[in-house]
Design a protein around this motif. Structure first.
Motif, mmCIF file in Angstrom:
data_model
loop_
_atom_site.group_PDB
_atom_site.id
_atom_site.type_symbol
_atom_site.label_atom_id
_atom_site.label_comp_id
_atom_site.label_asym_id
_atom_site.label_seq_id
_atom_site.Cartn_x
_atom_site.Cartn_y
_atom_site.Cartn_z
ATOM 1 N N TRP A 147 0.851 -1.201 0.000
ATOM 2 C CA TRP A 147 0.000 0.000 0.000
ATOM 3 C C TRP A 147 0.888 1.254 0.000
ATOM 4 O O TRP A 147 1.809 1.324 -0.792
ATOM 5 C CB TRP A 147 -0.971 -0.064 1.188
ATOM 6 C CG TRP A 147 -2.183 0.787 1.038
ATOM 7 C CD1 TRP A 147 -3.014 0.871 -0.034
ATOM 8 C CD2 TRP A 147 -2.720 1.695 2.014
ATOM 9 N NE1 TRP A 147 -4.029 1.765 0.230
ATOM 10 C CE2 TRP A 147 -3.869 2.284 1.468
ATOM 11 C CE3 TRP A 147 -2.340 2.073 3.313
ATOM 12 C CZ2 TRP A 147 -4.643 3.217 2.164
ATOM 13 C CZ3 TRP A 147 -3.103 2.989 3.997
ATOM 14 C CH2 TRP A 147 -4.246 3.559 3.430
ATOM 15 N N GLN A 180 2.069 0.802 6.601
ATOM 16 C CA GLN A 180 2.107 -0.560 6.048
ATOM 17 C C GLN A 180 3.545 -0.943 5.633
ATOM 18 O O GLN A 180 3.753 -1.807 4.792
ATOM 19 C CB GLN A 180 1.124 -0.675 4.881
ATOM 20 C CG GLN A 180 0.536 -2.072 4.733
ATOM 21 C CD GLN A 180 -0.889 -2.071 4.180
ATOM 22 O OE1 GLN A 180 -1.721 -1.335 4.670
ATOM 23 N NE2 GLN A 180 -1.176 -2.880 3.194
ATOM 24 N N GLY A 203 -3.140 -6.333 11.009
ATOM 25 C CA GLY A 203 -4.137 -6.469 9.935
ATOM 26 C C GLY A 203 -3.786 -5.623 8.718
ATOM 27 O O GLY A 203 -4.083 -6.003 7.583
ATOM 28 N N ALA A 233 -3.043 -7.029 4.727
ATOM 29 C CA ALA A 233 -3.625 -6.450 3.502
ATOM 30 C C ALA A 233 -4.874 -7.209 3.056
ATOM 31 O O ALA A 233 -5.122 -7.383 1.863
ATOM 32 C CB ALA A 233 -2.571 -6.408 2.383
ATOM 33 N N GLU A 239 -7.789 -5.097 9.501
ATOM 34 C CA GLU A 239 -7.732 -4.004 10.482
ATOM 35 C C GLU A 239 -9.136 -3.462 10.762
ATOM 36 O O GLU A 239 -9.324 -2.659 11.669
ATOM 37 C CB GLU A 239 -6.776 -2.874 10.073
ATOM 38 C CG GLU A 239 -7.126 -2.070 8.846
ATOM 39 C CD GLU A 239 -6.380 -2.551 7.587
ATOM 40 O OE1 GLU A 239 -6.676 -3.672 7.139
ATOM 41 O OE2 GLU A 239 -5.560 -1.787 7.041
ATOM 42 N N TYR A 240 -10.136 -3.924 9.987
ATOM 43 C CA TYR A 240 -11.523 -3.522 10.251
ATOM 44 C C TYR A 240 -12.366 -4.694 10.760
ATOM 45 O O TYR A 240 -13.582 -4.564 10.885
ATOM 46 C CB TYR A 240 -12.163 -2.940 8.981
ATOM 47 C CG TYR A 240 -11.404 -1.750 8.425
ATOM 48 C CD1 TYR A 240 -11.414 -0.513 9.075
ATOM 49 C CD2 TYR A 240 -10.664 -1.866 7.252
ATOM 50 C CE1 TYR A 240 -10.702 0.568 8.571
ATOM 51 C CE2 TYR A 240 -9.949 -0.788 6.737
ATOM 52 C CZ TYR A 240 -9.974 0.414 7.402
ATOM 53 O OH TYR A 240 -9.271 1.484 6.900
ATOM 54 N N CYS A 298 -9.674 6.126 11.455
ATOM 55 C CA CYS A 298 -10.228 5.404 10.310
ATOM 56 C C CYS A 298 -11.568 4.735 10.581
ATOM 57 O O CYS A 298 -11.846 3.652 10.067
ATOM 58 C CB CYS A 298 -9.224 4.413 9.723
ATOM 59 S SG CYS A 298 -9.307 4.434 7.903
ATOM 60 N N TRP A 303 -13.984 0.753 3.474
ATOM 61 C CA TRP A 303 -12.939 0.029 2.748
ATOM 62 C C TRP A 303 -13.396 -1.393 2.408
ATOM 63 O O TRP A 303 -13.824 -2.141 3.289
ATOM 64 C CB TRP A 303 -11.665 -0.023 3.575
ATOM 65 C CG TRP A 303 -10.521 -0.758 2.921
ATOM 66 C CD1 TRP A 303 -9.960 -1.941 3.333
ATOM 67 C CD2 TRP A 303 -9.772 -0.349 1.773
ATOM 68 N NE1 TRP A 303 -8.917 -2.285 2.497
ATOM 69 C CE2 TRP A 303 -8.779 -1.326 1.532
ATOM 70 C CE3 TRP A 303 -9.845 0.756 0.912
ATOM 71 C CZ2 TRP A 303 -7.867 -1.248 0.481
ATOM 72 C CZ3 TRP A 303 -8.938 0.829 -0.137
ATOM 73 C CH2 TRP A 303 -7.964 -0.149 -0.348
ATOM 74 N N LYS A 328 -10.132 -4.035 -2.634
ATOM 75 C CA LYS A 328 -9.187 -2.949 -2.378
ATOM 76 C C LYS A 328 -9.659 -1.638 -2.985
ATOM 77 O O LYS A 328 -8.981 -1.013 -3.807
ATOM 78 C CB LYS A 328 -7.792 -3.305 -2.905
ATOM 79 C CG LYS A 328 -7.172 -4.462 -2.161
ATOM 80 C CD LYS A 328 -5.673 -4.490 -2.357
ATOM 81 C CE LYS A 328 -5.019 -5.551 -1.508
ATOM 82 N NZ LYS A 328 -5.126 -5.307 -0.062
ATOM 83 N N TRP A 380 -12.467 1.924 -1.966
ATOM 84 C CA TRP A 380 -13.381 2.593 -1.040
ATOM 85 C C TRP A 380 -14.776 2.570 -1.630
ATOM 86 O O TRP A 380 -14.964 2.934 -2.801
ATOM 87 C CB TRP A 380 -12.932 4.030 -0.772
ATOM 88 C CG TRP A 380 -11.681 4.069 0.043
ATOM 89 C CD1 TRP A 380 -10.401 4.221 -0.417
ATOM 90 C CD2 TRP A 380 -11.578 3.909 1.463
ATOM 91 N NE1 TRP A 380 -9.512 4.167 0.636
ATOM 92 C CE2 TRP A 380 -10.209 3.977 1.798
ATOM 93 C CE3 TRP A 380 -12.503 3.708 2.492
ATOM 94 C CZ2 TRP A 380 -9.749 3.872 3.106
ATOM 95 C CZ3 TRP A 380 -12.045 3.599 3.801
ATOM 96 C CH2 TRP A 380 -10.684 3.682 4.093
ATOM 97 N N CYS A 404 -8.243 8.163 6.298
ATOM 98 C CA CYS A 404 -8.393 7.921 4.854
ATOM 99 C C CYS A 404 -9.514 8.738 4.228
ATOM 100 O O CYS A 404 -10.575 8.923 4.814
ATOM 101 C CB CYS A 404 -8.650 6.445 4.615
ATOM 102 S SG CYS A 404 -7.245 5.439 5.137
#
Ligand SMILES: C[S+](C)CC[C@H](N)C(=O)O
Ligand SMILES: N[C@@H](CCS)C(=O)O
Ligand SMILES: [Zn+2]
Length: 330
Positions: A46, A79, A138, A142, A146-147, A244, A275, A280, A282, A312
């Protein structure tokens, strides 16, 4: 015991908040702004891909956020991880040098901007601090975790500490003013961060920020009460908060965090877009523009946030709006 980052005092963050009038401004979406300038980051690394391909662009984005009024720059290391770089064929030394570079690029931008602006009579800027970004495990995966906070049963506390340890050491040694643990999605990783700060005897202040997908809990579903109980035990963590997550969750979460901690509260939400970790990209959702951030920033400050910025899909114009309203800059 070796002390990491001893020469920077833990009060540097408090001093900045005070100088900023009680609420300091964090910068905005870093990867977002790289993309606005044409960077192509659809890659497992990223935004860290730019550390290899286009470091000048990284410095340019830092300068844009400073000019917009950011008091804190978050580095390009979200990242940037040693396993990530190794899987691209880089050596450990090359990977460590890129991490070092992430701090140097932000520090150089800060120094360049400050040396120029401090000569301007009546300017309304503060000398910015450099917060070294430590994205969650997370983020490195990738896969959007992380969510979700869903790391699977094989990932335990030791594995998370091992994952974070060397990058943290390199970023502190590079001279960052702060550590910014970002988009932490579960209690286990918060615990790993807290233990690592202790084990490494880190002397610079840290913040730990969580993502949230329901506006109530960490993405894993664990309550923020449980997560903050662990963080509250650490004197090395100076601020805790949310990054985020969508802006409409923030007011409620500040109120919740005020009940759960005496630490400074940091909020830097994304634009409200969501996300899609698989494709990958939005996805449009409730999206908030700069005018809304301007309005919300005063409310978040009044609710008790001490650090406010964007994540973001926010840009320098978002940060300009926040800075203007928080510092009454014309
Ligand atoms: C904050 S998310 C949008 C960063 C990108 C994600 N870790 C990925 O690589 O897919
Ligand atoms: N500091 C990172 C956070 C991504 S969630 C960025 O702004 O790109
Ligand atoms: Zn983000």
């Amino acid at each position: 015991m070796k002390e990491m980052g001893k020469e920077k005092t833990a009060s540097s963050l408090d001093n900045l908040i005070e100088k900023a009038g009680g609420c300091a401004v964090i910068d905005g979406g870093f990867a977002t702004q790289l993309e606005k300038h044409g960077a192509s980051i659809n890659d497992p690394l990223w935004s860290a891909l730019c550390l290899i391909r286009d470091p000048h662009l990284i410095k340019r984005v830092h300068l844009e956020y400073l000019e917009a009024g950011a008091d804190i720059l978050v580095t390009s290391s979200y990242q940037a991880t040693l396993p990530g770089f190794l899987s691209r064929g880089l050596s450990i030394e090359e990977g460590e040098s890129l991490l070092d570079k992430s701090v140097n690029l932000a520090t150089e931008a800060r120094d360049k901007f400050w040396d120029a602006i401090k000569q301007v009579p009546g300017h309304n800027y503060n000398r910015a601090l450099v917060a070294a970004s430590i994205g969650s495990y997370g983020a490195y995966l990738a896969d959007g975790s992380e969510y979700s906070g869903n790391y699977g049963a094989a990932v335990d506390l030791e594995k998370l500490k091992d994952f974070h340890r060397r990058r943290l050491q390199v970023l502190v040694k590079a001279g960052a003013d702060l550590l910014a643990f970002e988009t932490i999605p579960n209690k286990l990783e918060a615990q790993a961060c807290v233990q690592l700060l202790e084990e490494e005897n880190v002397q610079i202040p840290s913040w730990i920020c969580f993502s949230s997908v329901d506006g109530e809990n960490a993405p894993s579903g664990e309550s923020f009460k449980e997560c903050l109980e662990i963080i509250n035990m650490s004197n090395r963590v100076k601020a805790v908060g949310i990054n985020c997550a969508p802006p409409h969750f923030i007011q409620g979460l500040i109120c919740k965090f005020k009940q759960l901690t005496d630490k400074a509260i940091a909020v830097y939400p994304n634009s409200g877009e969501v996300w899609d970790g698989r494709d990958k990209k939005w996805l449009p959702s409730k999206c908030f523009g700069d005018d809304k951030f301007e309005l919300f920033a005063t409310r978040w400050r009044d609710a008790g946030a001490k650090l406010i910025g964007g994540c973001c899909r926010t840009t320098p114009s978002t940060i300009r709006a926040i800075s203007k309203v928080l510092k009454r800059r014309l």
